[in-house]
Structure formats: C-alpha cells, structure tokens
Design an enzyme around this catalytic site. Sequence first.
Site, PDB file in Angstrom:
ATOM      1  N   HIS A 172       0.829  -1.209   0.000  1.00  8.59           N
ATOM      2  CA  HIS A 172       0.000   0.000   0.000  1.00  8.59           C
ATOM      3  C   HIS A 172       0.859   1.253   0.000  1.00  8.59           C
ATOM      4  O   HIS A 172       0.437   2.298  -0.483  1.00  8.59           O
ATOM      5  CB  HIS A 172      -0.989  -0.029   1.169  1.00  8.59           C
ATOM      6  CG  HIS A 172      -2.094  -1.002   0.937  1.00  8.59           C
ATOM      7  ND1 HIS A 172      -2.089  -2.273   1.450  1.00  8.59           N
ATOM      8  CD2 HIS A 172      -3.217  -0.902   0.173  1.00  8.59           C
ATOM      9  CE1 HIS A 172      -3.164  -2.918   1.029  1.00  8.59           C
ATOM     10  NE2 HIS A 172      -3.869  -2.117   0.254  1.00  8.59           N
ATOM     11  N   GLU A 220     -10.993 -10.963  -4.103  1.00  8.97           N
ATOM     12  CA  GLU A 220      -9.543 -10.829  -3.969  1.00  8.97           C
ATOM     13  C   GLU A 220      -8.928 -11.980  -3.175  1.00  8.97           C
ATOM     14  O   GLU A 220      -7.744 -11.964  -2.870  1.00  8.97           O
ATOM     15  CB  GLU A 220      -9.176  -9.477  -3.351  1.00  8.97           C
ATOM     16  CG  GLU A 220      -9.942  -9.089  -2.117  1.00  8.97           C
ATOM     17  CD  GLU A 220      -9.586  -7.687  -1.601  1.00  8.97           C
ATOM     18  OE1 GLU A 220      -8.627  -7.073  -2.080  1.00  8.97           O
ATOM     19  OE2 GLU A 220     -10.295  -7.226  -0.683  1.00  8.97           O
ATOM     20  N   ASP A 234      -4.432  -8.388  -4.029  1.00 12.65           N
ATOM     21  CA  ASP A 234      -4.536  -9.451  -3.029  1.00 12.65           C
ATOM     22  C   ASP A 234      -4.776 -10.799  -3.675  1.00 12.65           C
ATOM     23  O   ASP A 234      -4.265 -11.814  -3.199  1.00 12.65           O
ATOM     24  CB  ASP A 234      -5.661  -9.128  -2.030  1.00 12.65           C
ATOM     25  CG  ASP A 234      -5.169  -8.175  -0.960  1.00 12.65           C
ATOM     26  OD1 ASP A 234      -4.058  -8.383  -0.454  1.00 12.65           O
ATOM     27  OD2 ASP A 234      -5.868  -7.197  -0.659  1.00 12.65           O
ATOM     28  N   CYS A 282     -10.183  -3.502  -9.789  1.00 15.04           N
ATOM     29  CA  CYS A 282      -9.579  -2.313  -9.191  1.00 15.04           C
ATOM     30  C   CYS A 282      -8.181  -2.572  -8.654  1.00 15.04           C
ATOM     31  O   CYS A 282      -7.603  -1.733  -7.971  1.00 15.04           O
ATOM     32  CB  CYS A 282     -10.491  -1.734  -8.117  1.00 15.04           C
ATOM     33  SG  CYS A 282     -10.830  -2.886  -6.783  1.00 15.04           S
TER      34      CYS A 282
HETATM   35  C1  PEP Z   1      -6.557  -5.295  -4.333  1.00 14.49           C
HETATM   36  O1  PEP Z   1      -6.285  -6.100  -3.445  1.00 14.49           O
HETATM   37  O2  PEP Z   1      -6.334  -5.499  -5.533  1.00 14.49           O
HETATM   38  C2  PEP Z   1      -7.161  -3.991  -3.979  1.00 14.49           C
HETATM   39  C3  PEP Z   1      -7.558  -3.151  -4.905  1.00 14.49           C
HETATM   40  O3  PEP Z   1      -7.228  -3.682  -2.653  1.00 14.49           O
HETATM   41  P1  PEP Z   1      -5.983  -3.135  -1.828  1.00 14.49           P
HETATM   42  O4  PEP Z   1      -4.836  -2.911  -2.778  1.00 14.49           O
HETATM   43  O5  PEP Z   1      -6.393  -1.894  -1.156  1.00 14.49           O
HETATM   44  O6  PEP Z   1      -5.716  -4.250  -0.870  1.00 14.49           O
HETATM   45 MG    MG Z   2      -7.073  -5.791  -1.471  1.00 20.46          MG
END
Ligand code: PEP
Ligand code: MG
Length: 575
Positions: free
Chosen positions: A193, A436, A460, A507
């Site tokens: 992140h 995910e 994920d 996403c």
């Molecule tokens: C993902 O896991 O692809 C996602 C968009 O969520 P995050 O990156 O916030 O875990």
């Molecule tokens: Mg995620």
Amino acid sequence: MIVSCVGIGIGAGARIAIGEAYRLVHGPVCVTPSWIELEQVGGEIERFQRALDTACRQLLNIRDQIPPDTPGEISDFLDAHLLMLEDKAISGGVISLIRNKLASAEWALQQHRDALIDIFDQMHDSYLRNRRDDLDHVVTRIQKVLLEQNEPVVSNLRGQIVLAEELSPADVIVLHNQGVMGFVTEYGGPMSHTAILARSLGIPAIVGARGASSCLCHGELLVLDTDNGCVLADCSQSLINHFEDRREFDHQRSVLLRQHRDEPARTADGQHVELLANIELAGDVAAAVANGADGIGLYRTEFLYMNRIDIPDEEEHLAAYSEVIQGMQGLPVVIRTLDLGADKPLPGAHDGSGARNPALGLRAIRLCLKEPELFRPQLRAILRASAIGDVRLMLPMLTNLWEVQQARLMLRRCMRELEKEGIPFNPDIPVGGMIEVPAAALAAPAFAAALDFLSIGTNDLIQYALAIDRVDDEVNYLYDPFHPAVLQLIMQVIQAARAADVPLSMCGEMAGDPRFVPLLLGMGLYSLSMQPAALLDVKQQIRGYKLSTLQAKTSRFFDNLYTADPLNLLTGWND
Ligand code: PEP
Ligand code: MG
C-alpha cells in the site's frame, strides 16, 4: 554509480525524480539492561529530565513547521505526544526505577514502558488501546535523545528524495504534505500500500532497494528512474540533462493526453470501456476529475484512520464522503468499507497486524464484523452519503458468503436506526464485494448471486493465489499476474459475473497497467479502475485496439495457457 533495485511504475508525468537525498532515520532503538551506582542517581535523574525537555523541544519544533494546509490530525497527533511527555505517570515511574532500582535512565524507561504497554494491551476500549502506539513513539523519541541518536527534524522536504529503511502508507502521506520529490526504501514491494499510495499521489519511488541507504549519502544529488527501477548517484551533468529531458518529455506527453480527456474510451470497433479511478483521500478527487474518470471505482476509506490517534466518527466519515461525492458531480462513487489490518494497521487495536501472518489474519471485513462498533459509524455514514449522490458500498476481502449476509444484516440495522431518526438514505444502495481471495474467485457464482456488483482486487488475489506476501521484497520476483492460475481465476470471475448479469470491474493495479489492459479486454472485462494518473494513458491505448483482434489473440493464448510465453503476449495487440 547505479544502485539496482525494484522500481515501482508511476503514471505519466511522474516517472523521474531528481533531487537531494534526505536520510530519514527512524525505527526502534535497542536498549539493554544497565545499572548505575548510588551516587549517580541525582545526575541520572537530571539526565532523564533533560532528555524529556529535548524531546519536548523537538516536537514543538516540528509542530511549528507544519505547513498551514496540513490536515489538523497531524498537529493533534503531536499535541497528544507532548501531553504524554508531561505526564507524571510516565516520568514518575521512570524516576522511581532510577532511584530505587539503580537502573540507568534508558533501562528504567524501557522497563516502565513495558509495564505500561502490558496495561494498555489488556484494555478493551479501542480508543485507549490506541494510546499504546503513541506511548511507543514517545518512549522511542526519549530513548533516542538519551542514546544521542537524534533524529533530524523533518519539516520541509520540498525537492528532496527521502532515503528510509521502510515507510508506512501513513508516512507517505506526511512526506507528501511536506513536498517530498521522491523516496527510496530498503524494504517493501511494488504492490504494498506504500507503493500504491506513492503511485496515486504521483510520487516517484523505488522500493525494496536493499543497501541503498548505506551506500547513498545524505545531501547528494540522486536520480530516480522508476521505469527501470534504478536510483542513480554520482551522475555526470550530461546524464542529469538526459533525465531532465525525459522528465520534460513525460510532462509534454501528459499535456497531450489531457487534450484527449473527453474522448470516449472506446475500441476502434466500438466496445466502450468504463474507466474509473482509485482514490485514497478525498483530495484525490481532483486528479480523478482532471484525468476524465467515469467515477470512483475504489475509495480506500481506511486512509481516514492514518496519522492520528483517535478513530474518525460518523460525521467525519460523512464529511469526507460528501467531499468526494460533490467533487465527482453526479458520477458513481464506490466506497469500500474499511480494509484495515496487514500493512494498514489500526494503531494499537487488535486488528491482526501484530499477528504472525497479518495478511491472513483479522483484516478488512473480518475485523469489521468482529468489531461492530468500528464498522457501524462507517455504515451509517455511507448510508447517509447515499442520499446525496450515486454511492455504492463495497466489501473487501470476502471469503465466505455469510460475511456478505452478516454485513447486509448490519447495514439493515443501520437503515432502521436512520429511519427512526428521520435521516435520509438510499434504501436500495448497491452493495458489492471485492473478489480478492482465491476462494471467492472460485465461488464467484455464489457471490455474484448475493451482491449487486463485483470488483476483482488483483493485488490481493495474486498475493493469496501465489502464496507471496505483497509487501515482502524477498518474494517480489514471484508476483506474476500472468501466472496461469491467476488468469484462470480472473476468467472464472468474468464468466460468473456475465452469467449472473452482475456488473464487474477490476480495481487492482493490474487494471491500470498497460501491459495487461489488452488481455483483460480480450477476456471480456470492460470496466477498469486505476490510479488517476494512469487513466489517460489507458484510454489512449484502448482507442488504438480492435476488440475482435484482442479476443482472437486472447483465445489463442488461453488455448496454450501453460505453454504460451507471456512475453509474446505483450506485443502485437494492434496487428
Ligand atoms: C486489491 O487487493 O487489488 C485492492 C484493490 O485492494 P488493496 O490494494 O487496497 O488491498
Ligand atoms: Mg485488497
């Protein structure tokens, strides 16, 4: 000299950084047991009190230099630390250990800290538990003064490239507010992140650059080339000129792309593709709008919890959501419920981030269902926000169908409360879920039946399918979106969503990566959500394709999934 390392791709206009290195020293200190003689007690107590004064001056100095537009939470956070420094419950205990046990100031402080932490750990109140981390920060600051490991006072990093062992997403927000030019970390992966936030904020960054901070010097001129994952030092003037030209080229390209902002994202043979933005903070909406987003496909609301000591209440959630909704002017906004835990810990709370495998622990929807008092204000705020715009609620990290049912139950309870209070909301608010976790991808038909929309979180999904920690730079090399298992999981979700006629988006970072866009379109995915800076590039790319060609090529690729060379797939999409 070139320091080779892992680069994180940054969208147009933010791939090169040139600036002076700023070595950021932070992290735990090591204190071992040490004792003093009886006649040293007075001097040791004075030394401890001087350290308290110095720590206090450092904090006041930082507070004075906070730029005026910095969010109020950051100065609140410093105020809370200042109060702790003045708290007699902390200093009194340390002084008594120096006086009665003849412990050195450092050792007395450490022992007293451990005793207080034990008490904090037993508290059930999450607000009080948050104080645990603050206590740790304050103690570390005093220890560093006692051990003469003084931290540089960081207040203005404009034009500088920060070198650090590791940075949390919360640190990145602070660095951004201080105008940092870029950063380099020794640890961390490109899907962490921290890295995602850097991309989203347009901060060029190199992560997982082991050894970088020991061979680079504070104050020397550095170049970050994120496309190639390199930090360069000792550059000749001609090399600097080359990178300045590249930076200018990137800038010109983004200006050019912006001129096509309002053109539709449509393939040459007419397939429309929805292009949405991922945001972390309400302030990111400006970039989403500037880059022509069709809406917000992922609002990572957990960033509301960072760099602060208290928990945002319903009103604060609502204020942030309202800002996003108003900024998007009627376009849809998908608000993802809290995804705290793993590399986005809730300070001091039992969110599993201290667990042995935090990514497999009490994270996201699991934490929210376990701590209804954490979840409820957010659900109420999302419902209230649904009365003022096209708001959709998305649940992260679903694994079991009952998680959807339980979340819906809590949502219905909140609806009943609001109804009684006469507060408006949209009773038909769409409730979607993130796919995910591989279990959810395999069970996608069931999730499609239980939800109003789905979104694939590849960051994920890849982590869990391939058993690699997305923040561990030791296993970065295994992070492979082209892995046949990953592609099959994605394909199954696409097919399940289509069969159930449920809207599907993606996403994860894969959605905004030009290497994967043609494959995803060929697989039948026509809604992509990405960091705002990638939107115009991806739109341009889509406009150059014929869907029929992508489909034919993708189908051939899938026929030979286990033997095909994914590198061949990267070329020839426009044939
Ligand atoms: C993902 O896991 O692809 C996602 C968009 O969520 P995050 O990156 O916030 O875990
Ligand atoms: Mg995620």
